[in-house]
Design a protein around this motif. Structure first.
Motif, short mmCIF file in Angstrom:
data_model
loop_
_atom_site.label_atom_id
_atom_site.label_comp_id
_atom_site.label_asym_id
_atom_site.label_seq_id
_atom_site.Cartn_x
_atom_site.Cartn_y
_atom_site.Cartn_z
N VAL A 3 16.55 17.20 -1.48
CA VAL A 3 16.02 18.13 -0.81
C VAL A 3 15.86 17.57 0.47
CG1 VAL A 3 14.10 19.73 -0.85
CG2 VAL A 3 15.18 19.14 -3.05
N ILE A 4 15.22 16.39 0.65
CA ILE A 4 14.72 15.75 1.78
C ILE A 4 15.44 14.28 1.70
CG2 ILE A 4 12.93 14.75 3.10
CD1 ILE A 4 13.07 17.70 3.74
N SER A 5 15.99 14.16 2.94
CA SER A 5 16.40 12.81 3.11
C SER A 5 16.52 12.17 4.54
CB SER A 5 18.29 12.64 2.68
OG SER A 5 19.14 13.60 3.40
N VAL A 6 16.06 11.24 4.64
CA VAL A 6 16.34 10.43 6.10
C VAL A 6 16.96 9.41 6.13
CG1 VAL A 6 14.03 11.27 6.75
CG2 VAL A 6 14.09 9.06 5.75
N SER A 7 17.76 8.78 6.95
CA SER A 7 18.93 7.90 7.09
C SER A 7 18.75 7.21 8.34
CB SER A 7 20.18 8.25 6.97
OG SER A 7 21.14 7.48 7.13
N SER A 8 18.34 6.01 8.47
CA SER A 8 18.47 5.11 9.69
C SER A 8 17.21 5.48 10.56
CB SER A 8 19.43 4.79 10.25
OG SER A 8 20.45 4.10 9.16
N GLY A 21 19.14 7.79 14.14
CA GLY A 21 19.04 8.34 12.68
C GLY A 21 19.03 9.70 12.56
N GLU A 22 18.80 10.26 11.41
CA GLU A 22 18.59 11.65 11.14
C GLU A 22 17.83 12.00 10.05
OE1 GLU A 22 22.83 12.87 10.26
OE2 GLU A 22 22.66 12.37 8.44
N ALA A 23 17.40 13.13 9.93
CA ALA A 23 16.61 13.72 8.83
C ALA A 23 17.23 15.06 8.43
CB ALA A 23 15.13 14.10 9.35
N ARG A 24 17.37 15.31 7.14
CA ARG A 24 18.15 16.06 6.54
C ARG A 24 17.23 16.99 5.58
NH1 ARG A 24 23.51 17.18 7.46
NH2 ARG A 24 24.45 15.61 8.65
N TYR A 25 17.14 18.52 5.47
CA TYR A 25 16.86 19.08 4.63
C TYR A 25 18.22 19.55 3.80
CZ TYR A 25 15.58 23.43 1.90
OH TYR A 25 15.32 24.47 1.07
N ILE A 34 8.59 14.74 12.22
CA ILE A 34 10.24 14.83 12.31
C ILE A 34 10.55 15.77 11.14
CG2 ILE A 34 12.21 13.64 12.27
CD1 ILE A 34 10.78 11.25 13.43
N LEU A 35 10.17 15.35 9.68
CA LEU A 35 10.74 16.20 8.80
C LEU A 35 10.39 17.84 8.99
CD1 LEU A 35 10.08 14.03 5.94
CD2 LEU A 35 12.22 14.57 6.81
N ALA A 36 9.27 18.23 9.74
CA ALA A 36 8.87 19.46 9.95
C ALA A 36 9.72 20.18 11.04
CB ALA A 36 7.28 19.48 10.28
N GLY A 37 10.30 19.22 11.67
CA GLY A 37 10.99 19.71 13.05
C GLY A 37 10.12 19.91 14.29
N LEU A 42 5.00 20.02 3.46
CA LEU A 42 4.68 18.62 4.14
C LEU A 42 3.17 18.52 4.41
CD1 LEU A 42 7.66 18.77 6.41
CD2 LEU A 42 7.67 17.29 4.65
N MET A 43 2.64 17.56 4.06
CA MET A 43 1.04 17.56 4.07
C MET A 43 0.57 16.22 4.69
SD MET A 43 0.35 19.13 0.27
CE MET A 43 -1.15 20.35 0.77
N ASP A 44 0.14 16.57 5.84
CA ASP A 44 -0.39 15.30 6.57
C ASP A 44 -2.22 15.12 6.40
OD1 ASP A 44 -0.72 13.07 8.22
OD2 ASP A 44 -0.11 14.45 10.11
N GLU A 45 -2.53 14.22 5.48
CA GLU A 45 -3.84 13.86 5.31
C GLU A 45 -4.74 15.03 5.18
OE1 GLU A 45 -5.82 11.17 5.12
OE2 GLU A 45 -4.55 9.32 5.40
N PRO A 46 -4.14 16.16 4.30
CA PRO A 46 -4.94 17.33 4.20
C PRO A 46 -6.27 17.27 3.87
CG PRO A 46 -3.40 17.11 2.46
CD PRO A 46 -3.08 15.89 3.37
N PHE A 47 -6.73 16.28 3.01
CA PHE A 47 -8.03 16.29 2.55
C PHE A 47 -9.09 15.28 3.37
CE2 PHE A 47 -5.71 17.49 -1.67
CZ PHE A 47 -5.73 18.87 -1.35
#
Length: 262
Positions: free
Chosen positions: A11-16, A71-75, A61-64, A166-171
């Protein structure tokens, strides 16, 4: 004849994946060294690491919201080039619009997508009930506690029916008791709706409580040092000796990273 092997696209992948920032003085700051990661559908991934190691940068980056410098990030099979409704973002700061009611905040995504209120009103009511805020639909964010505002922010992301949260330190800004309560709420929602979750946290306890896998990152520039599968069935109890052992293992990794940087 060889059996066919079923191939599934992450579902999510990041490469280099790399990210370098330029300061106002023109200095280069490398936040992320090459990072490779694949996340399967419905996985709950927690990302931990020293402050400044690029955890939040990778999530953005994953959120756009940020562009990688390498490198690249993919959904799925698509390169991420900007925000998309299939990826919902929850920030630490709640990010609710103060001039809109709770229900109005939840309906913001569908509204911006051009949908009419009658088409998404039922969905807003459903998620208000899911997070226990039905009685506060007409309240404004300033009238809510921190925990209630964060529940509203999570519900707002869910209204868009994203595949990925995508949750960035939500709590991170909540008191310890409220934080534990919302961890339970989040797990309940995740088990009901089976979203794919990437959750950045500074709390090792939180990561062990929530994650299927814990991604441990190095000090800046951030690299993935270790990916740990959590071998403890849910619901997890902090009194379980395995819980403490795993937390100690992750903390020891982070201590070594901080030691390397100092």
């Amino acid at each position: 004849m060889a059996e066919a092997v079923e191939m599934t696209v992450p579902v999510i992948s990041v490469s280099s994946l790399e990210k370098t920032f330029v300061t106002e003085k023109g200095d280069l700051v490398k936040a992320l060294a090459p990072v490779d990661l694949e996340v399967k559908s419905n996985e709950f991934i927690c990302i931990v690491g020293p402050s400044g190691c690029g955890k939040s940068t990778m999530l953005r980056i994953l959120a756009g919201l940020e562009t990688p410098t390498g490198g690249e990030a993919r959904y799925m099979s698509y390169e991420i080039s900007g925000p998309g409704r299939e990826r919902g973002m929850v920030f630490q700061e709640y990010s609710l619009l103060p001039w809109r009611t709770v229900a109005g905040n939840l309906g913001l995504g569908p509204e911006l997508a051009g949908e009419k209120p009658e088409s998404y009103g039922g969905l807003v009511e459903e998620y208000l009930e899911l997070v226990g805020l039905s009685d506060f639909a007409d309240a404004y964010p300033y009238e809510l506690s921190g925990g209630m505002r964060q529940r509203a922010a999570i519900a707002r992301a869910l209204v868009n029916n994203p595949e990925v949260l995508l949750m960035d330190e939500p709590f991170g800004a909540l008191d310890a008791h409220t934080r534990i309560l919302l961890q339970g709420e989040l797990l309940r929602i995740w088990e009901t709706h089976r979203k794919t979750v990437l959750f950045v946290t500074h709390s090792v306890d939180e990561a062990v409580s929530l994650a299927d896998r814990i991604v441990v990152m190095s000090a800046r520039p951030g690299r993935i040092r270790e990916i740990i599968t959590v071998p403890i069935e849910r619901p997890r109890r902090r009194s379980d000796p395995r819980f403490g052992e795993l937390a100690y293992e992750v903390l020891s990794m982070l201590d070594r990273e901080v030691g390397c940087r100092s």
